[in-house]
Design a protein around this motif. Structure first.
Motif, PDB file in Angstrom:
ATOM      1  N   UNK A  76       0.076  13.375  59.792  1.00  0.00           N
ATOM      2  CA  UNK A  76       1.408  12.951  60.238  1.00  0.00           C
ATOM      3  C   UNK A  76       1.346  12.861  61.758  1.00  0.00           C
ATOM      4  N   UNK A  77       1.530  11.657  62.300  1.00  0.00           N
ATOM      5  CA  UNK A  77       1.386  11.443  63.742  1.00  0.00           C
ATOM      6  C   UNK A  77       2.747  11.279  64.408  1.00  0.00           C
ATOM      7  N   UNK A  78       2.895  11.927  65.546  1.00  0.00           N
ATOM      8  CA  UNK A  78       4.118  11.835  66.344  1.00  0.00           C
ATOM      9  C   UNK A  78       3.795  12.396  67.713  1.00  0.00           C
ATOM     10  N   UNK A  79       4.763  12.366  68.619  1.00  0.00           N
ATOM     11  CA  UNK A  79       4.557  13.095  69.866  1.00  0.00           C
ATOM     12  C   UNK A  79       4.446  14.572  69.516  1.00  0.00           C
ATOM     13  N   UNK A 100      -4.584   9.441  66.826  1.00  0.00           N
ATOM     14  CA  UNK A 100      -4.527   8.635  65.614  1.00  0.00           C
ATOM     15  C   UNK A 100      -5.869   8.036  65.212  1.00  0.00           C
ATOM     16  N   UNK A 101      -6.485   7.261  66.095  1.00  0.00           N
ATOM     17  CA  UNK A 101      -7.707   6.543  65.720  1.00  0.00           C
ATOM     18  C   UNK A 101      -8.853   7.497  65.401  1.00  0.00           C
ATOM     19  N   UNK A 102      -9.101   8.437  66.295  1.00  0.00           N
ATOM     20  CA  UNK A 102     -10.227   9.347  66.100  1.00  0.00           C
ATOM     21  C   UNK A 102     -10.012  10.251  64.896  1.00  0.00           C
ATOM     22  N   UNK A 103      -8.800  10.762  64.733  1.00  0.00           N
ATOM     23  CA  UNK A 103      -8.548  11.676  63.618  1.00  0.00           C
ATOM     24  C   UNK A 103      -8.597  10.932  62.285  1.00  0.00           C
TER      25      UNK A 103
END
Length: 256
Positions: free
Chosen positions: A53-56, A32-35
């Motif tokens: 879109x972030x998820x496992x 999340x942070x780096x991307x």
């Protein structure tokens, strides 16, 4: 002349209403942070809208199989990328881009003993009778899968399995520690570095679990030109320097 001016005004209005090309990247929560930083940098240099879109990795892979309009998949686990391919999703230009490490963390602001997993002392000895260990769910979350492998390697899986606080993704596991709901958690080194609310106690030996590789691939082919360009940029020095700054390293095997 009036007709020409009207035509020019109409054309200008149409051009101003045109949307930027959109690229959707489905990515592991640990990115999340780096991307986000990489996306902001890229968008400042290119006329494109990158939608993360972030998820496992497991959830993201299942969403793509179910028809989610993803252009790229950036997984924290090689197996979920291969699972996606096994479900009939065609992958393009797949590359193992990044590598991470597994860390034991505790809430910040408390005194903690120095601890090196596998160096004689057990994790269970650090937990009170009713306390639990926060992890991503080992049934499907990559960070939890690696955590299970590490605990099995250390001979602590059977003892700690009933004491796990299972989270939907690694950032949720981190949040349990940040809020003090669990005294310990197993997350990625990059998560530990990104949070000011936890202290890293030690890293698990790299040989205690499978290599933590982050493969990147184009999906839902044929890929658009903006998607291909962003995919290529993520492999370049500018993007890799952003990932390196938050604790990622470049994968030893940088190509499939």
């Amino acid at each position: 002349m009036i007709l020409a001016l009207l035509s020019f005004a109409s054309l200008a209005q149409a051009n101003s209403g045109m949307e930027k090309p959109r690229v959707r990247i489905f990515a592991a929560a640990s990115l999340t942070d780096a991307l986000n930083e990489a996306i902001a940098r890229y968008e400042s240099q290119n006329d494109v809208n990158i939608v993360p879109v972030y998820a496992s990795s497991s959830t993201a892979a299942r969403q793509i199989v179910s028809g989610a309009p993803a252009n790229l998949f950036f997984s924290a686990n090689v197996q979920w990328m291969e699972w996606l391919e096994g479900q009939g999703v065609e992958l393009g230009s797949r590359v193992n881009l990044l590598q991470n490490h597994l860390a034991l963390v505790a809430p910040s602001g408390r005194e903690h003993p120095s601890f090196i997993p596998g160096n004689g002392e057990t994790l269970i000895s650090l937990l009170g009778d009713q306390e639990r260990l926060s992890v991503g769910d080992p049934d499907h979350v990559p960070a939890g899968i690696y955590a299970k492998q590490a605990l099995q390697f250390l001979g602590e899986w059977e003892t700690l399995q009933p004491r796990l606080a299972r989270a939907d993704n690694v950032r949720a596991a981190l949040a349990l520690v940040e809020r003090g709901e669990t005294p310990l958690g197993i997350v990625y080194q990059t998560d530990a570095k990104a949070s000011e609310k936890v202290d890293p106690l030690g890293l698990f030996p790299d040989d205690s679990h499978d290599p933590i590789l982050y493969p990147l691939a184009l999906v839902n082919l044929p890929a658009s030109e903006p998607a291909q360009e962003f995919h290529q940029w993520l492999q370049g020095d500018e993007a890799l320097s952003i990932f390196s700054a938050v604790g990622f390293s470049t994968a030893d095997d940088a190509s499939r």
